[in-house]
Scaffold this active site. Sequence first.
Site, PDB file in Angstrom:
ATOM      1  N   SER A  47      -7.105  67.784 -25.176  1.00 24.52           N
ATOM      2  CA  SER A  47      -6.330  66.550 -25.013  1.00 24.52           C
ATOM      3  C   SER A  47      -6.409  65.742 -26.311  1.00 24.52           C
ATOM      4  CB  SER A  47      -6.924  65.730 -23.870  1.00 24.52           C
ATOM      5  OG  SER A  47      -8.244  65.327 -24.217  1.00 24.52           O
ATOM      6  N   ASP A  54      -2.947  69.534 -24.950  1.00 28.42           N
ATOM      7  CA  ASP A  54      -2.705  69.000 -23.603  1.00 28.42           C
ATOM      8  C   ASP A  54      -2.108  67.585 -23.731  1.00 28.42           C
ATOM      9  OD1 ASP A  54      -2.842  68.979 -20.826  1.00 28.42           O
ATOM     10  OD2 ASP A  54      -4.913  68.249 -20.776  1.00 28.42           O
ATOM     11  N   ASP A 108       4.519  65.743 -23.502  1.00 30.34           N
ATOM     12  CA  ASP A 108       4.658  65.076 -22.208  1.00 30.34           C
ATOM     13  C   ASP A 108       5.550  63.850 -22.367  1.00 30.34           C
ATOM     14  OD1 ASP A 108       4.511  63.774 -19.834  1.00 30.34           O
ATOM     15  OD2 ASP A 108       2.326  63.700 -19.710  1.00 30.34           O
ATOM     16  N   GLY A 146      -3.405  68.664 -12.908  1.00 29.39           N
ATOM     17  CA  GLY A 146      -4.260  68.059 -11.890  1.00 29.39           C
ATOM     18  C   GLY A 146      -4.671  69.063 -10.829  1.00 29.39           C
ATOM     19  N   SER A 147      -5.028  70.276 -11.259  1.00 34.11           N
ATOM     20  CA  SER A 147      -5.244  71.349 -10.288  1.00 34.11           C
ATOM     21  C   SER A 147      -6.696  71.733 -10.089  1.00 34.11           C
ATOM     22  CB  SER A 147      -4.410  72.570 -10.674  1.00 34.11           C
ATOM     23  OG  SER A 147      -3.047  72.254 -10.456  1.00 34.11           O
ATOM     24  N   ASN A 164      -3.754  73.837 -14.767  1.00 33.70           N
ATOM     25  CA  ASN A 164      -4.651  73.004 -15.585  1.00 33.70           C
ATOM     26  C   ASN A 164      -5.892  72.557 -14.815  1.00 33.70           C
ATOM     27  OD1 ASN A 164      -2.599  73.201 -17.440  1.00 33.70           O
ATOM     28  ND2 ASN A 164      -2.542  71.017 -17.887  1.00 33.70           N
ATOM     29  N   ILE A 165      -7.041  72.838 -15.410  1.00 36.22           N
ATOM     30  CA  ILE A 165      -8.320  72.515 -14.763  1.00 36.22           C
ATOM     31  C   ILE A 165      -9.266  71.897 -15.786  1.00 36.22           C
ATOM     32  CG2 ILE A 165     -10.360  73.504 -13.636  1.00 36.22           C
ATOM     33  CD1 ILE A 165      -8.478  75.673 -12.476  1.00 36.22           C
ATOM     34  N   ASP A 166      -9.652  70.679 -15.537  1.00 39.80           N
ATOM     35  CA  ASP A 166     -10.626  69.986 -16.382  1.00 39.80           C
ATOM     36  C   ASP A 166     -11.758  69.420 -15.518  1.00 39.80           C
ATOM     37  OD1 ASP A 166     -11.982  68.605 -18.309  1.00 39.80           O
ATOM     38  OD2 ASP A 166     -10.398  67.210 -18.808  1.00 39.80           O
ATOM     39  N   THR A 167     -11.361  68.656 -14.490  1.00 38.21           N
ATOM     40  CA  THR A 167     -12.350  67.962 -13.656  1.00 38.21           C
ATOM     41  C   THR A 167     -13.411  68.916 -13.088  1.00 38.21           C
ATOM     42  OG1 THR A 167     -10.800  66.219 -13.102  1.00 38.21           O
ATOM     43  CG2 THR A 167     -12.576  66.597 -11.528  1.00 38.21           C
TER      44      THR A 167
HETATM   45  P1  13P Z   1      -7.805  68.000 -13.299  1.00 33.89           P
HETATM   46  O1  13P Z   1      -8.232  66.602 -13.556  1.00 33.89           O
HETATM   47  O2  13P Z   1      -7.395  68.229 -11.878  1.00 33.89           O
HETATM   48  O3  13P Z   1      -8.799  69.013 -13.732  1.00 33.89           O
HETATM   49  O4  13P Z   1      -6.477  68.259 -14.163  1.00 33.89           O
HETATM   50  C1  13P Z   1      -6.549  68.544 -15.538  1.00 33.89           C
HETATM   51  C2  13P Z   1      -5.218  68.504 -16.191  1.00 33.89           C
HETATM   52  O5  13P Z   1      -4.166  68.513 -15.574  1.00 33.89           O
HETATM   53  C3  13P Z   1      -5.227  68.468 -17.657  1.00 33.89           C
HETATM   54  O6  13P Z   1      -3.931  68.375 -18.191  1.00 33.89           O
HETATM   55  O1  G3H Z   2      -5.187  65.276 -19.256  1.00 29.94           O
HETATM   56  C1  G3H Z   2      -6.181  65.287 -18.559  1.00 29.94           C
HETATM   57  C2  G3H Z   2      -7.415  65.947 -18.922  1.00 29.94           C
HETATM   58  O2  G3H Z   2      -8.321  65.866 -17.858  1.00 29.94           O
HETATM   59  C3  G3H Z   2      -7.996  65.465 -20.226  1.00 29.94           C
HETATM   60  O3  G3H Z   2      -8.767  64.354 -20.064  1.00 29.94           O
HETATM   61  O4  G3H Z   2      -8.038  62.829 -21.912  1.00 29.94           O
HETATM   62  O5  G3H Z   2     -10.279  62.570 -20.789  1.00 29.94           O
HETATM   63  O6  G3H Z   2      -9.844  64.478 -22.332  1.00 29.94           O
HETATM   64  P1  G3H Z   2      -9.261  63.497 -21.347  1.00 29.94           P
HETATM   65 ZN    ZN Z   3      -2.568  67.188 -17.123  1.00 25.97          ZN
END
Ligand code: 13P
Ligand code: G3H
Ligand code: ZN
Length: 361
Positions: free
Chosen positions: A50, A83, A105, A233-234, A275-278
Amino acid sequence: MARITLRQLLDHAAEYGYGVPAFNINNMEQGLAIMEAAAAVDAPVIIQASRGARSYAGDLMLAKMTDALEQMYPQIPLCMHQDHGNDEATCATAIKHGFTSVMMDGSLKVDAKTPADFAYNVDITRRVVDIAHWIGASVEGELGVLGSLEHGGGEQEDGHGVEGKVSEDQLLTDPDQAVAFVHATKVDALAIAMGTSHGAYKFTRKPDGSILAMHLVEEIHRRLPNTHLVMHGSSSVPQALQDTFNSFGGEMPQTWGVPVEEIVRGIKHGVRKVNIDTDCRLAMAAIFRKVATQNRSEFDPRKFLKPAMDAMRDLCRERFEQFGTAGHAVRIKVVPLSEMARRYRSGALDPGTATLATAAA
Ligand code: 13P
Ligand code: G3H
Ligand code: ZN
């Protein structure tokens, strides 16, 4: 060496009917966790950074780290993706630092908070496509604003995400507009809005069709069968991770993410990037809490980071297996950026022209 474009990877995924998780990174441990998982199951990889990650780690550090990961795992096709790019400069500088793919985006204005209109989104996305495709890099666009159908708002991640309430029609991508958007911009992949949002607090209950509009994925895929769909947001925010986090002093209110079975349903209907971050953050943070609680005299960061890295690796591996990504790395022969650029110039990859098989060849 196997730096792959998003377009080539998702064309392959479409041809063989699988999805690819796109994991966010900010540091070395997350990069290593993803690559270890991928190598264990022979999965191609999308790593994304990101704008927040770029300013946290620095462009040079991220670029060199990606080079190192690529050298350590030469058998794994690796797509490096921006991202949520907010303008042309963010996307162009990412490509300059070795990213093979960018997300423009344009669903939000350059402040990454204010919803943009369709014309703004088409214009800015088209300009980024022009820049990227000359080099052979790929572009993901977004149509529709990410946010909750339960309360009409988005979740802010480091300043990214819609501010205030938005109407339901902005939170649900319009299928007619999706067709027009893809043809006007020539994006390689399209992120759609259907009730998911960033962060841990997506749903206040296990989502059903009224708050997670998977039928929209099916409808858009029916209209755009050759366009790769992206689910943002997955994260699934697994109960076990919430429990571990909370049992070691965490105070995370009960929450629900996107069930893996819904993502798998999406993959059957054109979703290729997830997309998976959380989930990765939570997997690591739960272990930090555990180590800090169980061994209160510990102060060596490695004693926190190593088991946290292992937990993230296990999560990534599980997603590679659940999404059908496992086993495909060996089947992909990476097409260089210069050849991708030539294919774009010839028009072979234009929406409506490209068949998935010719694009993936
Ligand atoms: P999460 O917060 O569900 O992991 O989504 C991450 C995301 O969409 C990053 O672009
Ligand atoms: O876009 C969403 C991702 O979870 C990235 O988060 O901007 O805190 O790095 P961030
Ligand atoms: Zn996202």
